[in-house]
Write an enzyme that holds these catalytic residues in place. Structure first.
Site, short mmCIF file in Angstrom:
data_model
loop_
_atom_site.label_atom_id
_atom_site.label_comp_id
_atom_site.label_asym_id
_atom_site.label_seq_id
_atom_site.Cartn_x
_atom_site.Cartn_y
_atom_site.Cartn_z
N HIS A 164 27.60 51.01 66.67
CA HIS A 164 28.33 49.73 66.65
C HIS A 164 27.37 48.54 66.61
O HIS A 164 27.62 47.56 65.91
CB HIS A 164 29.30 49.63 67.84
CG HIS A 164 28.66 49.69 69.18
ND1 HIS A 164 27.98 50.81 69.62
CD2 HIS A 164 28.59 48.79 70.20
CE1 HIS A 164 27.54 50.58 70.85
NE2 HIS A 164 27.89 49.37 71.21
N CYS A 206 57.87 51.94 55.12
CA CYS A 206 59.02 52.44 55.89
C CYS A 206 60.32 52.25 55.13
O CYS A 206 61.39 52.60 55.64
CB CYS A 206 59.09 51.71 57.22
SG CYS A 206 59.09 49.92 57.02
#
Ligand SMILES: Cc1cc2nc3c(=O)[nH]c(=O)nc-3n(C[C@H](O)[C@H](O)[C@H](O)COP(=O)(O)O)c2cc1C
Length: 182
Positions: free
Chosen positions: A71, A156
């Site tokens: 990171h 959806c």
């Protein structure tokens, strides 16, 4: 040439990030894909690895950096962070400076001066949720740039605002940030 961290979160629109990764690589940029664990349930990291020409990262606890600090290394190396698609969950975590994933840690470790963009993709009701709207406003207030979402058919099956911006439009919007002088 820019070093771009391509953050991919767990949205049904994940597959569109592959096309964006491919375009950025063909434009000559160095792309470092970083997937959330949820994204890896929807699309294989290897798909990004083979297009980017480097290992797509997704597990903070299985680092490629010899010191284990993917990171930090990525945050230092990056010229720009593009999170596409960005889930409602990611927006909430980033707005609250939470870091439960490699991508979340990287977001916190990146210098504030570097451009950070997010491309939301979600169900229209989720996009209208007041909490999501607050998180978006927080991120924009913190200097993040937002692309979309647009109105249209979402995964959806609902019509409305929440559909991820089209890859071609995303690339057009970030192009000014990718020039050598930028
Ligand atoms: C098939 C599927 C599709 C999903 N699509 C979306 C989406 O488009 N947008 C969204 O905000 N969440 C979506 N989710 C829910 C997120 O995956 C879930 O909130 C997850 O915790 C996000 O994690 P991440 O933000 O770390 O990637 C979806 C979940 C599933 C199972």
């Amino acid at each position: 040439m820019k070093r771009i961290v391509l953050g991919v979160t767990g949205s049904a629109a994940c597959f569109k990030a592959v096309a964006i990764c491919s375009e950025l690589v063909q434009m000559g940029h160095e792309v470092h894909p970083v997937l959330t664990p949820s994204a890896t349930r929807l699309i294989a990291p290897l798909q990004f690895s083979c297009i980017a020409g480097r290992r797509a990262l997704h597990d903070e606890w299985d680092p490629v950096d010899p010191a284990g600090m993917d990171h930090i290394e990525l945050a230092r190396a990056a010229d720009l962070l593009l999170v596409v698609p960005a889930t409602a969950n990611f927006l909430g975590q980033a707005a609250q400076a939470l870091a439960p994933t490699l991508l979340g840690s990287l977001v916190l470790a990146m210098e504030r001066e570097k451009p950070r963009l997010f491309v939301p993709a979600m169900n229209p009701q989720m996009w209208r949720n007041p909490g999501v709207a607050r998180n978006v406003a927080t991120l924009e207030g913190d200097g993040w740039l937002r692309i979309g979402p647009i109105s249209g058919l979402t995964a959806c099956g609902e019509e409305g605002e929440g559909r991820m911006a089209e890859p071609v439009d995303i690339l057009a919007e970030i192009e000014p940030l990718l020039s050598d002088g930028a």
